[in-house]
Scaffold this active site. Structure first.
Site, PDB file in Angstrom:
ATOM      1  CE  LYS A  15       3.558   6.951   5.283  1.00  0.00           C
ATOM      2  NZ  LYS A  15       2.069   6.875   5.162  1.00  0.00           N
ATOM      3  CE  LYS A  54       1.912   2.647  -2.077  1.00  0.00           C
ATOM      4  NZ  LYS A  54       0.686   1.851  -1.866  1.00  0.00           N
ATOM      5  CG  ASP A 193      -3.654   0.146   6.221  1.00  0.00           C
ATOM      6  OD1 ASP A 193      -4.016  -0.068   7.397  1.00  0.00           O
ATOM      7  OD2 ASP A 193      -2.589   0.711   5.926  1.00  0.00           O
TER       8      ASP A 193
END
Length: 289
Positions: A15, A54, A193
């Site tokens: 991603k 991440k 989110d």
């Protein structure tokens, strides 16, 4: 060289967005192998645990000092938010690595399906491009998608079939989501989110139940100060349901019902009032563009 550099080089990019890149690794470190003296055979001491890394990479448009400070702050808060949520009984990925200097956080990889997949919204792409989002409380920045896509219903997803085989309905799933969100908001943390892509369903054979809801991606999480903060969090999820899952009003109503039960009437009432205000502002924005 940063300690995280070798880890990132071993990972597979799954991603990519304006704020971070996400990598998948079969394990954080190479799997240890044990050798027996006098024997040509060997075996691994433990099964590897898949992880996600991440990486909040450097933003060249920001001053280096400011960029380093913001990256460190956001990374630290994300790790602390995950720890607080887990302590409160919210199922979230375990944090296994934090490198503030390199802007890298490592977490266990959750095996299962996103709620988006289960409800027929489709699987996320192998490499997904995410629009840049800043941590703001302004609802106009949090609820961008106003169009409701009317799509024909497709075949049942693999995840939904698996849940049905266990006697779990979509209504059960919605109640589980509502309960998870109530536990999260009780910690005074807002996700920032909330979408059906950021909720995973993991089967739990031998556990207290057949499955569990795992909340993921706390990169935009923040500390809540007012009822409106929680209301915006809920409204973002409401819009995600409307835009990704047509005709899902009853499903989302089940989420809110269980959420309210989990919070209790005293805490729910002011949030409910603010949620109505947020909806009105959202509708007004839709009409005026």
């Amino acid at each position: 060289m940063a300690a995280s550099t070798p880890l990132l080089s071993r990972g597979t990019l799954i991603k990519q967005g304006a704020e971070a890149k996400v990598y998948a690794l079969p394990s954080l470190f190479p799997e240890p192998t044990t050798y027996h003296p006098g024997s040509s055979s060997s075996f691994s001491a433990a099964s590897p645990t898949p992880v996600i890394l991440k990486h909040r990479f450097t933003k060249t448009y920001r001053h280096p000092t400011l960029d380093a400070s913001l990256t460190s702050q956001r990374l630290t808060f994300e790790a602390r938010a995950l720890a607080r949520a887990a302590k409160a009984g919210v199922t979230v990925p375990k944090v296994v690595w934090v490198d503030e200097k390199a802007g890298v956080i490592g977490m266990e990889r959750i095996e299962g399906w996103s709620v988006r997949e289960i409800l027929g919204g489709g699987a996320e792409g192998e490499v997904e491009v995410i629009e840049e989002q800043e941590i703001e409380e302004d609802v106009e920045n949090k609820a961008e998608d106003s169009a409701v896509r009317e799509e024909p219903e497709g075949p049942e997803s693999e995840g939904l079939k698996a849940l049905k085989n266990l006697g779990v309905t979509q209504e059960h799933l919605m109640r589980s989501i509502g309960a998870a969100l109530a536990r999260l908001h009780k910690t005074m943390i807002i996700h920032g989110d909330l979408t059906t892509s950021n909720m995973m369903v993991r089967l739990t054979p031998g556990g207290s139940g057949p499955y569990e809801i795992v909340l993921i991606d706390f990169g935009l999480s923040s500390q809540a100060q007012f009822p409106e903060n929680y209301a915006v969090d809920l409204y973002v999820l409401e819009r995600a349901f409307a835009s990704t899952h047509p005709r899902s009003e009853k499903l989302y109503a089940g989420v809110l019902e269980t959420y309210a039960e989990g919070l209790g009437e005293k805490k729910w009432k002011p949030i409910q009032i603010k949620l109505k205000d947020v909806r009105r502002r959202g509708r007004k924005r839709d009409m005026t563009g």
